[in-house]
Scaffold this active site. Structure first.
Site, PDB file in Angstrom:
ATOM      1  N   HIS A  98      34.618  33.023  34.770  1.00  0.00           N
ATOM      2  CA  HIS A  98      35.072  32.959  36.162  1.00  0.00           C
ATOM      3  C   HIS A  98      36.556  32.607  36.177  1.00  0.00           C
ATOM      4  O   HIS A  98      37.044  31.849  35.330  1.00  0.00           O
ATOM      5  CB  HIS A  98      34.267  31.919  36.960  1.00  0.00           C
ATOM      6  N   GLU A 170      37.135  40.158  40.206  1.00  0.00           N
ATOM      7  CA  GLU A 170      37.619  39.172  41.170  1.00  0.00           C
ATOM      8  C   GLU A 170      39.113  38.955  40.940  1.00  0.00           C
ATOM      9  O   GLU A 170      39.497  38.140  40.076  1.00  0.00           O
ATOM     10  CB  GLU A 170      36.885  37.843  40.984  1.00  0.00           C
ATOM     11  N   GLY A 176      39.317  32.283  46.983  1.00  0.00           N
ATOM     12  CA  GLY A 176      39.453  30.930  47.512  1.00  0.00           C
ATOM     13  C   GLY A 176      40.221  30.819  48.812  1.00  0.00           C
ATOM     14  O   GLY A 176      40.624  31.830  49.400  1.00  0.00           O
ATOM     15  N   SER A 216      37.312  36.454  48.566  1.00  0.00           N
ATOM     16  CA  SER A 216      37.425  36.456  50.034  1.00  0.00           C
ATOM     17  C   SER A 216      36.599  37.545  50.705  1.00  0.00           C
ATOM     18  O   SER A 216      37.029  38.117  51.709  1.00  0.00           O
ATOM     19  CB  SER A 216      38.888  36.547  50.471  1.00  0.00           C
TER      20      SER A 216
END
Ligand code: 13P
Length: 268
Positions: A98, A170, A176, A216
């Protein structure tokens, strides 16, 4: 062609054990009528929540995953969790690489590769996360970065194991509270590149490896993203952390996808 769509959330370092259990039982209840032939739903909670969560959740409805894993079975690795410990919880899914692991905890592609190899050999499905930083995007090297993360992260994986892989794209700049979501056109072009690279590594069939978009995702952009031909699912943070909101996002996206398929069929 109708395909199964993937919807998942990473709970990061949010939600206590009781919050997680409450969330999971609400989500299972709200989504239980949706056929799992068309939906793969997964939740990746904190380690502390996983023990009880794995006891109460029907993983045919919601697959549970771990946020990280060490590559060793056991040893002098204070603070780490091994594949054997996760297997004991009856888990099938582990997330590796991640963006917050790579950028806050400075994990390298080589470490991600060790984890991927260990996870696959223990029979896990691996959700490998990749994505370029804003700086890399500005320098025009996004494609090189994604290729590098895939080629090193998936180095030495036997072709026969590609069925155990899921990828999440991502972009770091999209994730975030300060993230700017990628446009659906940009995400689609990166997903196309990822699928191309996967088929170079594992052969044409590897285009079936699900590639999920994350960063998002929200109720405004989810439908535009999910109808893109190379996007197989949405990996969501904040917008999924209330079960009711996640349920609506999933249903809206499934409907948008079905409408696109019906339109495409009608044009044939
Ligand atoms: P947000 O949806 O909150 O940007 O988080 C995405 C993410 O990091 C999922 O792993």
């Amino acid at each position: 062609m109708n395909k199964k769509l993937y919807f998942g959330t990473n709970l990061k370092m949010y939600k206590t054990i009781s919050d997680t259990l409450d969330y999971l039982s609400k989500l299972a209840n709200l989504t239980k009528d949706i056929s799992r032939d068309s939906l793969e739903l997964f939740v990746i909670p904190s380690y502390t929540s996983l023990v009880k969560a794995s006891e109460i959740v029907d993983q045919n409805l919601i697959k549970l995953g771990a946020q990280n894993m060490n590559w060793e079975d056991q040893g002098q690795f204070t603070g780490e969790i091994s594949p054997i410990m996760l297997k004991e919880l009856n888990l099938d899914l582990v997330m590796i690489g991640h963006s917050e692991r790579r950028h806050v905890f400075r994990e390298s592609d080589i470490e991600e590769n060790k984890k991927v190899l260990a996870a696959l050999s223990h029979g896990f499905t691996v959700l490998l996360c990749i994505g370029e930083t804003l700086e890399e995007k500005k320098f025009g090297v996004s494609e090189e970065v994604l290729r590098r993360q895939l080629k090193i992260g998936l180095h030495d994986i036997p072709v026969a194991r590609f069925h155990q892989l899921w990828i999440a794209y991502e972009p770091v700049w999209a994730i975030g509270v300060n993230g700017i979501p990628a446009t659906s056109e940009y995400a689609e072009s990166m997903h196309r590149l990822i699928k191309e690279c996967l088929s170079e590594l594992f052969g044409e069939e590897a285009k079936q490896i699900p590639v999920l978009y994350g960063g998002s995702v929200n109720p405004e952009n989810a439908e535009d993203l999910i109808v893109q031909p190379s996007i197989d699912g949405l990996f969501t943070g904040r917008s999924a952390w209330q079960a009711e909101d996640f349920n609506l996002l999933i249903r809206g996206s499934l409907l948008a996808y079905q409408n696109r398929i019906s339109k495409a069929d009608a044009c044939k």
